[in-house]
Design a protein around this motif. Structure first.
Motif, PDB file in Angstrom:
ATOM      1  N   VAL A 158       0.861  -1.174   0.000  1.00 46.42           N
ATOM      2  CA  VAL A 158       0.000   0.000   0.000  1.00 46.42           C
ATOM      3  C   VAL A 158       0.901   1.229   0.000  1.00 46.42           C
ATOM      4  CG1 VAL A 158      -1.902  -1.149   1.188  1.00 46.42           C
ATOM      5  CG2 VAL A 158      -0.155   0.017   2.513  1.00 46.42           C
ATOM      6  N   LEU A 159       0.298   2.362  -0.298  1.00 43.36           N
ATOM      7  CA  LEU A 159       1.007   3.629  -0.386  1.00 43.36           C
ATOM      8  C   LEU A 159       1.537   4.031   0.997  1.00 43.36           C
ATOM      9  CD1 LEU A 159       1.145   5.617  -2.856  1.00 43.36           C
ATOM     10  CD2 LEU A 159      -0.803   6.786  -1.829  1.00 43.36           C
ATOM     11  N   VAL A 160       2.853   4.222   1.132  1.00 45.50           N
ATOM     12  CA  VAL A 160       3.428   4.580   2.426  1.00 45.50           C
ATOM     13  C   VAL A 160       4.218   5.879   2.335  1.00 45.50           C
ATOM     14  CG1 VAL A 160       4.964   3.883   4.285  1.00 45.50           C
ATOM     15  CG2 VAL A 160       3.652   2.150   3.058  1.00 45.50           C
TER      16      VAL A 160
ATOM     17  N   TYR B  51       7.568  10.233   0.261  1.00 48.02           N
ATOM     18  CA  TYR B  51       7.608   8.782   0.238  1.00 48.02           C
ATOM     19  C   TYR B  51       8.872   8.263   0.890  1.00 48.02           C
ATOM     20  CZ  TYR B  51       3.783   9.195  -3.014  1.00 48.02           C
ATOM     21  OH  TYR B  51       2.577   9.490  -3.575  1.00 48.02           O
ATOM     22  N   ILE B  52       8.792   7.043   1.322  1.00 48.36           N
ATOM     23  CA  ILE B  52       9.982   6.328   1.765  1.00 48.36           C
ATOM     24  C   ILE B  52      10.803   5.955   0.541  1.00 48.36           C
ATOM     25  CG2 ILE B  52      10.646   4.037   2.592  1.00 48.36           C
ATOM     26  CD1 ILE B  52       8.433   4.426   4.745  1.00 48.36           C
ATOM     27  N   HIS B  53      12.098   6.165   0.629  1.00 45.48           N
ATOM     28  CA  HIS B  53      12.986   5.727  -0.460  1.00 45.48           C
ATOM     29  C   HIS B  53      13.717   4.477   0.023  1.00 45.48           C
ATOM     30  CE1 HIS B  53      13.260   9.956  -2.504  1.00 45.48           C
ATOM     31  NE2 HIS B  53      12.033   9.558  -2.290  1.00 45.48           N
TER      32      HIS B  53
ATOM     33  N   ASP C 272      15.618   2.537  -1.305  1.00 45.34           N
ATOM     34  CA  ASP C 272      16.998   2.353  -1.751  1.00 45.34           C
ATOM     35  C   ASP C 272      17.988   3.211  -0.976  1.00 45.34           C
ATOM     36  OD1 ASP C 272      15.801   4.580  -2.771  1.00 45.34           O
ATOM     37  OD2 ASP C 272      16.668   4.416  -4.776  1.00 45.34           O
TER      38      ASP C 272
ATOM     39  N   ASP D 212      16.970   5.036   2.390  1.00 49.59           N
ATOM     40  CA  ASP D 212      16.632   5.314   3.783  1.00 49.59           C
ATOM     41  C   ASP D 212      16.863   4.087   4.668  1.00 49.59           C
ATOM     42  OD1 ASP D 212      15.806   7.805   2.930  1.00 49.59           O
ATOM     43  OD2 ASP D 212      13.691   7.224   2.765  1.00 49.59           O
TER      44      ASP D 212
ATOM     45  N   ALA E 142      12.315   4.569   8.665  1.00 44.74           N
ATOM     46  CA  ALA E 142      11.382   5.663   8.422  1.00 44.74           C
ATOM     47  C   ALA E 142      11.863   6.964   9.065  1.00 44.74           C
ATOM     48  CB  ALA E 142       9.991   5.298   8.940  1.00 44.74           C
TER      49      ALA E 142
ATOM     50  N   SER F 124      13.937   8.554   6.665  1.00 47.95           N
ATOM     51  CA  SER F 124      13.093   9.162   5.635  1.00 47.95           C
ATOM     52  C   SER F 124      12.603  10.525   6.097  1.00 47.95           C
ATOM     53  CB  SER F 124      11.881   8.275   5.341  1.00 47.95           C
ATOM     54  OG  SER F 124      12.272   6.968   5.001  1.00 47.95           O
TER      55      SER F 124
ATOM     56  N   VAL G 267      -0.841   4.707   4.158  1.00 47.68           N
ATOM     57  CA  VAL G 267      -0.191   4.674   5.469  1.00 47.68           C
ATOM     58  C   VAL G 267       0.713   5.892   5.573  1.00 47.68           C
ATOM     59  CG1 VAL G 267       1.557   3.477   6.855  1.00 47.68           C
ATOM     60  CG2 VAL G 267      -0.215   2.159   5.655  1.00 47.68           C
TER      61      VAL G 267
ATOM     62  N   ILE H 174       3.380   7.422   8.242  1.00 41.79           N
ATOM     63  CA  ILE H 174       4.122   7.325   9.497  1.00 41.79           C
ATOM     64  C   ILE H 174       4.467   8.745   9.892  1.00 41.79           C
ATOM     65  CG2 ILE H 174       6.083   6.260  10.672  1.00 41.79           C
ATOM     66  CD1 ILE H 174       6.251   4.262   8.353  1.00 41.79           C
TER      67      ILE H 174
END
Lengths: 227, 227
Positions: A11-13, A49-51, A53, A55, A58, A61, A95, A97
């Motif tokens: 899902v989209l985080v 977004y979380i990267h 590659d 991070d 979180a 991030s 999601v 965070i």
DNA sequence: TGAATAGTGTCTTTCAGACATTATTAC
DNA sequence: GTAATAATGTCTGAAAGACACTATTCA
């Protein structure tokens, strides 16, 4: 990636950061102008977004988001909570965070047109569920300020005890007893005097300057019975 | 879904639940035997993917995981924290939204071969970063038990004050003053006596049975100065 | 009646807040 | 000296813990 996982797993985080600072004894929040859809041009909490590659986690991030979208380094960061559901983002089940950052006003970048610092009571509508995230951050900061060293992260490198007490009072919205406040600060063993450094400038006795002891630069100190 | 989002937006997201209960004055955690890879057959915290098509939010996912993987209904659930990074799951960069559940021992399903209840000090190795998640849950529960009504969720519908005090003492690992404990319970206005219900059975005066007032079935009551 | 635990009254100690006093500066 | 705030000493009231006493049951 195994096929059977894909149905549910992804899902989209994103991470969103509530950056708080004190401006003239008022809690303020940093908003950035969104560069792209959804809500392009709208003022919102810095997020991204979380990267995977680059991070490490979180929190990294969140630190990267602060660096790249708000030009901000070295803020105190702690995870707040994770906000989820189908309605919070128009793109679908998502999601976020959420992190809470505390920073002294002097450490904020100046002269950025895509950044603004707004008193928390004057924040209008916010996109997504950012209003709810902001409220959670305020509740957290006010609650933790009752029994921990959290508010020192609104101060710079060196500060006086009267200044720190005023920071606490601003967050908690009530005046504190000077003697009790100093007793508690002493018990927490949070601060050390900067040798020989006094803050003068007024027509009165100058105040001793203090700094946070190294052990508490990242960790919070806790007071057993509050304040 | 817009193409530019896909590079970063989607990572593996699951919920993991630390189910705690009290067994003979000891905190115990519920483990389930994993049905599939990775770590098939290994005992782990109950967990699973978010089902975007049926879950209203991550808390609903956690409740569904408890229902389907542990046959458990009605536990008190609160979000703990979110654990992230490339190393916690062998499948790659992942997000686990961790929840903490408290449940009375009597409400746990019995006779399930894929379930076990283990004293927290006797939990051995756990897969993923479940050991770290468990430690975070224990720290949270012990901390919140110092100043809130959290421990009532280890009790059933009706219980006596001596029983509740023993629950607090078990979690905090120290004995509490009876008079102070009762004063605090009274101040929090957490409990109401069950009219006419006494717990006898011993060769001594029977104790009044109490239940949690409806207002606190989902919300916690807080005590200003701890205990 | 005695043993055991529930429940309460009261004294003591500890801690937080109020108030007062001294310290040090600018003017 | 006067005004202003920093810093600290001391008193008081509130709250937590220790202890003792009463209440109620079973054997």
């Amino acid at each position: 990636m195994i096929q059977t996982e894909d149905k549910h797993a992804h899902v989209l985080v994103s991470v969103d950061v509530v950056v708080l600072t004190l401006v003239e004894r008022e809690l303020n929040v940093v908003l950035v102008q969104r560069a792209r859809a959804p809500f392009a041009g709208v003022w919102a909490l810095p997020g991204g977004y979380i990267h995977a590659d680059e991070d490490a986690d979180a929190k990294a991030s969140a630190a990267r988001v602060l660096r790249t979208k708000a030009g901000m380094e070295g803020a105190y960061l702690e995870q707040l909570a994770t906000f989820t559901g189908p309605a919070r983002d128009p793109r679908g089940w998502s999601v976020a965070i959420a992190y809470c950052a505390l920073i002294p006003l002097e450490s904020l970048p100046t002269q950025r047109a895509d950044l603004k610092v707004v008193p928390v009571h004057a924040v209008g509508q916010l996109p997504f569920d950012h209003a709810q995230i902001l409220q959670a951050a305020l509740a957290r900061v006010r609650s933790k300020s009752q029994y921990s060293s959290l508010p020192v992260h609104f101060c710079g490198d060196a500060f006086t005890l009267p200044q720190l007490q005023q920071v606490y009072e601003s967050i908690l919205g009530e005046s504190l007893n000077k003697v009790s406040f100093r007793r508690k600060m002493d018990e927490m063993q949070l601060l050390e005097p900067v040798p020989g450094a006094l803050q003068g400038g007024g027509a009165h006795r100058p105040a001793q300057l203090y700094r946070v002891r190294p052990a508490f630069r990242q960790e919070l100190a806790l007071s057993t019975r509050g304040l």
